[in-house]
Design an enzyme around this catalytic site. Sequence first.
Site, PDB file in Angstrom:
ATOM      1  N   TYR A 150       0.840  -1.207   0.000  1.00 19.33           N
ATOM      2  CA  TYR A 150       0.000   0.000   0.000  1.00 19.33           C
ATOM      3  C   TYR A 150       0.874   1.256   0.000  1.00 19.33           C
ATOM      4  O   TYR A 150       0.621   2.199  -0.763  1.00 19.33           O
ATOM      5  CB  TYR A 150      -0.911  -0.022   1.227  1.00 19.33           C
ATOM      6  CG  TYR A 150      -1.903   1.116   1.287  1.00 19.33           C
ATOM      7  CD1 TYR A 150      -3.070   1.078   0.530  1.00 19.33           C
ATOM      8  CD2 TYR A 150      -1.685   2.213   2.098  1.00 19.33           C
ATOM      9  CE1 TYR A 150      -3.992   2.118   0.578  1.00 19.33           C
ATOM     10  CE2 TYR A 150      -2.592   3.259   2.163  1.00 19.33           C
ATOM     11  CZ  TYR A 150      -3.749   3.211   1.400  1.00 19.33           C
ATOM     12  OH  TYR A 150      -4.646   4.249   1.467  1.00 19.33           O
ATOM     13  N   LYS A 154       0.927   4.380  -2.831  1.00 13.06           N
ATOM     14  CA  LYS A 154       0.624   5.767  -2.501  1.00 13.06           C
ATOM     15  C   LYS A 154       1.830   6.680  -2.692  1.00 13.06           C
ATOM     16  O   LYS A 154       1.672   7.846  -3.076  1.00 13.06           O
ATOM     17  CB  LYS A 154       0.066   5.856  -1.079  1.00 13.06           C
ATOM     18  CG  LYS A 154      -1.302   5.175  -0.944  1.00 13.06           C
ATOM     19  CD  LYS A 154      -2.316   5.689  -1.959  1.00 13.06           C
ATOM     20  CE  LYS A 154      -3.684   5.084  -1.796  1.00 13.06           C
ATOM     21  NZ  LYS A 154      -4.681   5.604  -2.761  1.00 13.06           N
TER      22      LYS A 154
END
Length: 229
Positions: A150, A154
């Site tokens: 993740y 990002k």
Amino acid sequence: MPPKTVVITGCTRGLGRAMLPLFIKAGWHIAGCGRNAAQIAEISRQFPAPHHFQTCDVSRESDIAAFCATILEKFGAPDLVLNNAAIITPNAPLWETSAEDFSRIIDINIKGPAAMMRHLLPAMLKRGTGVIVNFSSGWGRSTASDVAPYCATKYAIEGLSMATAQDTGGKVAIIPMNPGIIDTDMLRSTFGDGAGGFPDADAWARRAVPFFIKLGPKDNGRPLTVPGG
């Protein structure tokens, strides 16, 4: 002045769903998408035309191409695009994350926003105005254990947004946005019951929507955070 149009990906749940009534109350037209056909049908009944909701998996180029073609046909170039759709992998170190899970998060969290921009930016640049907000995260500016995939996506959104902002020359503002920490299903999948200590999506939306509406050329390429986030 004709109503403005906002595009929201991942509009069937969480932050995307919470923003819908607030944009409508502000007089905006909405073009939204999500993967769940039943939820899209329900939202379409609740918020009928002139709003438009369409089933779309942002990991699929053909789905995004069809969704964006419909947007441009119905509304013309949008005024605001909120690339909100995202997933997170189960908590685990990278070496315990399957190749399939890693590919899926890349496809949704990075390739999805990139494809949305690729299909909508030509029309927005031709008109010469508009704002695209790519949802980043606190984990796009810092790191933590067990969420490496993740974080990778990002951090990529931050770089993708700031570089594309240079390509647009400021005609269309491209902004990486940290929404803050919000009690959503995604956060609960990581924090468990600890997510309950943070504001819920509706409370967040009451702060976020007025903030998004005010974004403009001055914000091009700036990594921003929703107030209170």
